[in-house]
Design an enzyme around this catalytic site. Structure first.
Site, PDB file in Angstrom:
ATOM      1  N   ASP A 229       0.829  -1.196   0.000  1.00 12.12           N
ATOM      2  CA  ASP A 229       0.000   0.000   0.000  1.00 12.12           C
ATOM      3  C   ASP A 229       0.872   1.258   0.000  1.00 12.12           C
ATOM      4  OD1 ASP A 229      -2.832   0.941   0.369  1.00 12.12           O
ATOM      5  OD2 ASP A 229      -1.923   1.908   2.110  1.00 12.12           O
ATOM      6  N   GLU A 290      14.394 -15.618   0.792  1.00 13.71           N
ATOM      7  CA  GLU A 290      14.708 -16.718   1.708  1.00 13.71           C
ATOM      8  C   GLU A 290      13.665 -17.831   1.635  1.00 13.71           C
ATOM      9  OE1 GLU A 290      15.098 -15.607   5.804  1.00 13.71           O
ATOM     10  OE2 GLU A 290      16.281 -13.847   5.251  1.00 13.71           O
TER      11      GLU A 290
HETATM   12  C1  GLC Z   1      -4.082   3.062  -0.812  1.00 11.63           C
HETATM   13  C2  GLC Z   1      -5.336   2.216  -0.795  1.00 11.63           C
HETATM   14  C3  GLC Z   1      -6.487   3.077  -0.420  1.00 11.63           C
HETATM   15  C4  GLC Z   1      -6.241   3.629   0.967  1.00 11.63           C
HETATM   16  C5  GLC Z   1      -4.897   4.354   1.047  1.00 11.63           C
HETATM   17  C6  GLC Z   1      -4.461   4.584   2.468  1.00 11.63           C
HETATM   18  O1  GLC Z   1      -4.126   4.036  -1.794  1.00 11.63           O
HETATM   19  O2  GLC Z   1      -5.508   1.570  -2.034  1.00 11.63           O
HETATM   20  O3  GLC Z   1      -7.710   2.396  -0.461  1.00 11.63           O
HETATM   21  O4  GLC Z   1      -7.260   4.513   1.315  1.00 11.63           O
HETATM   22  O5  GLC Z   1      -3.868   3.606   0.447  1.00 11.63           O
HETATM   23  O6  GLC Z   1      -4.062   3.395   3.069  1.00 11.63           O
END
Ligand code: GLC
Length: 553
Positions: A229, A290
């Site tokens: 993310d 790993e």
């Molecule tokens: C990313 C995710 C989104 C979320 C953001 C904060 O962009 O895809 O849905 O709101 O990160 O974590």
């Protein structure tokens, strides 16, 4: 805890696979990934929210569709202020979605069907309910607890102003003031997203160590990879200086004048894509290496250019990065050609393979972006067929295979923090639960009655998996054929792609013997000679109509 050795498919257990035995190019280089938005995929317990047992029950559908892997959005304990991207415990399952035992069952069931499992990892921030952040709020300024996050004194008289001018991606200031132990206003903490998502301080080694143990926790349970993310965040310029803004800040993703989706980039971005972030991914690369069986990683990095995307997939860093340039392109042959060429050119020097993506849980559904209605659907199918012919891997988002359009979720039902922070519609419209069967909500999403957590349109009866499975012209039947042909023809066609000059709004590219034509113009065009393998819509008199694409060999 179970180890990877317990997740191996038994010999002869076709089409399952054995994580130990991997030959040739890694499985993920040309895999079709299916994004499961856990809250909205399938609800086993009838509470209106999707869950892990629901997913298990639907895995055969994904196998039959022809996908190779699933990516699960966060199912970790969370107050759910940002639909689970506000994680309170990285190594557990939120009871609303199931248990760790359910997760193990899911991994075993997926592997038994020959499907890989990728989970989301959220390293930029925690939830404000995470034990670390609660301890930080209790602790004094300057403490070790606060040093895991980014706390600063405010500016101006009494420190009443935020420490700098940064804006949250969801709108409003990127800082919230904490209250001191005595109840008086104290330091501010940084949150590039919602105030319930405090940013971690990646300059503190404790943070990197914690995430290594999170990776190992899930790798030990047999996951095949991670979707990272906001992978281009993590580090901020150390000075935390003001951002020099060249245009008005717009919250989240928005549409450009051609109707394409863009994340607005400032010229000056001291909070994104800092060079130090790459050391983190070199470390993660070593951890994944790993483990047996080509464990993979894919970056969600809304970088400015294909070149900056390519930095994340250097040979000693991550496996893949989402190609948002493809998603952001408008319905235009010239734009598509430019993206294909610039993607290949940027990735070639680092030896990485491409990814192709048109939808995810953060952007307006492609049918709607391309104009909505019949035209939008025809274009969405045509663009998907083009993308499935390209070398590299493809990502599909749940419901894309049904041709779902963006839903206009009524204001009272909206849940996206972007909506609460700015009054902008937000992302709920692409997150509405999947319609599986029947003629009224919840359309087989779960055993309950009535509407699930986000209301489904009453007129979705023709768009259910059940209805579309019975119709050979449906979008679902089209995707099934396309994925089957992709395996048989496209994957056997090498990795070279030749893009022809765009003439009169028509995109043409070849991959060995496979010739692809995408008609983005207003007029029908002649079909190339050869065997027609698949078209995204009806053909007329040896002609390719507008808003249609075709594979010819
Ligand atoms: C990313 C995710 C989104 C979320 C953001 C904060 O962009 O895809 O849905 O709101 O990160 O974590």
């Amino acid at each position: 805890m179970t180890g990877p050795e317990q997740h191996q498919a038994a010999p002869g257990d076709a089409p399952g696979f054995d994580q130990e035995k991997v030959a040739g190019s890694p499985w993920w280089r040309d895999a079709v990934f299916y994004q499961i938005y856990v809250r909205s995929f399938a609800d086993a317990d009838g509470d209106g929210l999707g869950d892990l047992p629901g997913i298990v029950s639907r895995l055969p559908y994904l196998r039959e569709l022809g996908t190779d892997a699933v990516w699960l959005t966060p199912f970790y304990p969370s107050p759910q202020h940002d639909a689970g991207y506000d994680v309170a415990d990285f190594c557990a399952v939120d009871p609303r979605f199931g248990t760790l035992a359910d997760f193990d069952t899911l991994v075993d069931a997926a592997h038994g069907l020959g499907l890989r499992v990728v989970v989301d990892i959220v390293p930029n921030h925690t939830s404000w309910a995470h034990a670390w952040f609660r301890a930080a709020l209790e602790a004094a300024p300057g403490s070790a607890e606060r040093a895991r996050y980014i706390f600063r004194e405010g500016r101006g008289p009494g420190g009443d102003e935020p420490p700098n001018n940064w804006q949250s991606v969801f709108g409003g200031p990127a800082w919230t003031r904490a209250t001191g132990a005595d109840g008086t206003p104290g330091e501010w903490y940084l949150h590039l997203f919602d105030q319930s998502q405090p940013d971690l301080n990646w300059r503190n080694p404790e943070v990197g160590d914690m995430f290594e143990s999170v990776l190992r926790f899930w790798l030990d349970r047999g996951v095949d990879g991670f979707r990272i993310d906001v992978a281009h965040s993590l580090f901020k310029e150390e000075s935390l200086r003001d951002q020099v803004r060249t245009h008005e800040v717009v919250a989240g993703q928005t549409l450009d004048e051609d109707g394409g989706m863009v994340t607005p980039h400032e010229d000056d971005e001291p909070m994104w894509d800092q060079p130090e972030v790459h050391d983190v991914y070199r470390r993660w690369h070593r951890v994944l290496a790993e483990y047996p069986g080509d464990r993979m990683s894919v970056a969600e990095a809304w970088t400015k250019t294909p070149e900056s995307m390519a930095r994340f997939v250097r040979p000693d860093e991550l496996s893949q990065s989402f190609n948002f340039a493809w998603l952001a392109a408008p319905w235009s042959a010239t734009a598509f050609a430019r993206v294909i060429e610039s993607t290949v050119a940027a990735l070639e020097p680092v030896g990485a393979s491409a990814t192709w993506v048109l939808e995810n849980h953060d952007v307006i559904r492609v049918v709607t972006r391309y104009g909505g209605g019949e035209v939008g659907l025809a274009r969405a199918r045509a663009a998907a067929l083009a993308m499935l012919a390209l070398p590299g891997s493809a990502y599909l988002y749940q419901g894309q295979e049904l041709g779902l359009a963006q839903v206009d979720v009524p204001p009272a039902a909206r849940q996206d923090p972007m909506w609460f922070r700015t009054g902008e519609v937000g992302r709920d419209g692409c997150r509405v639960p999947v319609p599986w069967s029947g003629v009224e909500p919840p359309f087989g999403f779960g055993p309950g009655e009535g509407q699930p957590w986000l209301p489904q349109p009453e007129d979705w009866a023709a768009l259910t998996v059940e209805a579309e499975s019975a119709d050979s012209d449906s979008t679902l039947s089209f995707f099934r054929r396309a994925l089957e042909l992709r395996r048989k023809v496209a994957l056997a066609s090498g990795d070279e792609v030749l893009v022809h000059p765009v003439v009169d709004g028509v995109l043409r590219f070849d991959r060995a013997e496979l010739r692809v034509v995408v008609n983005c113009s207003q007029a029908s065009v002649d079909l190339p000679p050869g065997e027609i393998l698949l078209a995204s819509g009806p053909l007329t008199d040896d002609q390719l109509p507008p808003d249609t694409s075709v594979w010819v060999r």
